[in-house]
Scaffold this active site. Structure first.
Site, mmCIF file in Angstrom:
data_model
loop_
_atom_site.group_PDB
_atom_site.id
_atom_site.type_symbol
_atom_site.label_atom_id
_atom_site.label_comp_id
_atom_site.label_asym_id
_atom_site.label_seq_id
_atom_site.Cartn_x
_atom_site.Cartn_y
_atom_site.Cartn_z
ATOM 1 N N GLU A 184 44.048 19.134 69.478
ATOM 2 C CA GLU A 184 43.025 19.104 68.434
ATOM 3 C C GLU A 184 41.563 18.874 69.332
ATOM 4 O O GLU A 184 40.707 19.579 69.101
ATOM 5 C CB GLU A 184 43.315 18.316 67.324
ATOM 6 C CG GLU A 184 42.009 18.314 66.278
ATOM 7 C CD GLU A 184 42.214 17.226 65.172
ATOM 8 O OE1 GLU A 184 43.378 17.235 64.520
ATOM 9 O OE2 GLU A 184 41.199 16.309 65.170
ATOM 10 N N CYS A 188 44.501 24.011 60.427
ATOM 11 C CA CYS A 188 44.178 23.316 59.301
ATOM 12 C C CYS A 188 42.779 23.495 58.944
ATOM 13 O O CYS A 188 41.871 23.253 59.560
ATOM 14 C CB CYS A 188 44.869 21.869 59.469
ATOM 15 S SG CYS A 188 44.095 20.778 57.837
HETATM 16 S S1 SF4 Z 1 46.990 15.452 59.056
HETATM 17 FE FE1 SF4 Z 1 46.043 17.350 60.381
HETATM 18 S S2 SF4 Z 1 47.232 19.144 59.665
HETATM 19 FE FE2 SF4 Z 1 47.636 17.555 58.082
HETATM 20 S S3 SF4 Z 1 46.009 17.814 56.455
HETATM 21 FE FE3 SF4 Z 1 45.411 16.425 57.949
HETATM 22 S S4 SF4 Z 1 44.039 17.589 59.456
HETATM 23 FE FE4 SF4 Z 1 45.222 18.965 58.472
#
Ligand code: SF4
Length: 283
Positions: free
Chosen positions: A124, A94
């Site tokens: 993460e 992401c």
């Molecule tokens: S919850 Fe995680 S995957 Fe979803 S937009 Fe936020 S950082 Fe990105």
């Protein structure tokens, strides 16, 4: 019984993007592997498995010549390990997680010791520490840092993307009280994802107006657990992964029910829960 859902519900931007990429690659190649679960949601993983997405548990477990990195990202050393085996990488990290990774790298390169406010066991967070090249740690307990044998003079503080903003702020305040000494330098970067921030604010606003909140999402999903924790500060809250977990007794005497979901919860699961609640309401 009135049922009200938050506007921020269903897949977040990052999960939707990761799933779109995976579906496209799986279609083009007749299947694809992911390194670890691409999202922490069993229903989504089952649906992906049906279109040929296989989960490789480790780099050694990759069978084909292409692998997708999940939306949570990985450490650069893992990418190097994959590339050394001549396996192509499809990167679904992401962009908000990538922002956190590059912040960790930049701070580490500038001589800061990185503290990630978050769950040290989460994919993460492990990846982010890899981007700090080993010059950092993850914790949610500032006392742990104050007790370090030699406290680094320059500290860079970041947050796991899915943490609760107010808790991160409190952590930073306590860290300043316990670990900030003469000549210390502290650099704080707010790396909580925008989607999570809006989702949590909307869930809390609704939780304050209802008699019960249902948070729909994976039991192992970090952001779903944070949402549930937050809502439970305002009202009776249940985290359900599937419609089968719903107990009719929860709703006795309740007139207004709030619904929200984690960032990796599929629309279909939300619709199933809504249909079940509507059936209960009409009985
Ligand atoms: S919850 Fe995680 S995957 Fe979803 S937009 Fe936020 S950082 Fe990105």
């Amino acid at each position: 019984m009135k049922i009200e859902k938050t506007r921020e519900i269903g897949f977040c931007f990052g999960v939707k993007r990761a799933i779109d990429i995976l579906e496209k690659v799986a279609r083009e190649r007749g299947g694809v592997e992911t390194l670890g679960a691409v999202v922490h949601n069993q229903q989504v993983l089952q649906r992906l498995a049906e279109i040929g997405v296989r989960v490789a548990q480790s780099v050694d477990d990759i069978r084909g010549d292409v692998v997708a990195v999940s939306s949570h990202g990985v450490a650069p050393s893992i990418e190097e390990e994959i590339q050394a085996r001549h396996i192509d990488i499809v990167d679904t990290t992401c962009p908000f997680v990538h922002r956190l990774q590059t912040a960790a790298r930049r701070l580490a390169e500038n001589g800061f010791f990185i503290i990630v406010y978050g769950d040290a066991d989460h994919t993460e967070v492990k990846g982010v520490l890899g981007w700090a090249d080993g010059r950092g740690l993850a914790t949610m307990d500032e006392k742990f840092i104050a007790k370090l044998d030699s406290l680094p003079r320059r500290l860079g503080v970041l947050s796991q993307t899915t943490q609760i903003p107010a808790h991160f702020t409190e952590f930073v305040k306590r860290l300043i009280d316990s670990a900030f000494t003469k000549d210390s330098e502290l650099r704080i970067i707010d790396t909580i994802c925008h989607d999570i921030r809006k989702r949590q604010a909307a869930a809390l606003e609704l939780a304050n107006r209802v008699g019960l909140m249902l948070v729909i999402g994976g039991h192992s999903s970090a952001n779903t657990n944070r949402l549930s924790e937050l809502c439970s500060t305002a009202t009776e809250t249940y985290l359900v992964e599937t419609v089968e977990e719903i107990r009719p007794s929860w709703f006795q005497g309740k007139h207004h029910i709030g619904i929200t979901s984690g960032a990796s919860t599929a629309e279909q699961t939300i619709d199933e829960v809504l249909a079940r609640l509507e059936a209960l309401a009409s009985n």
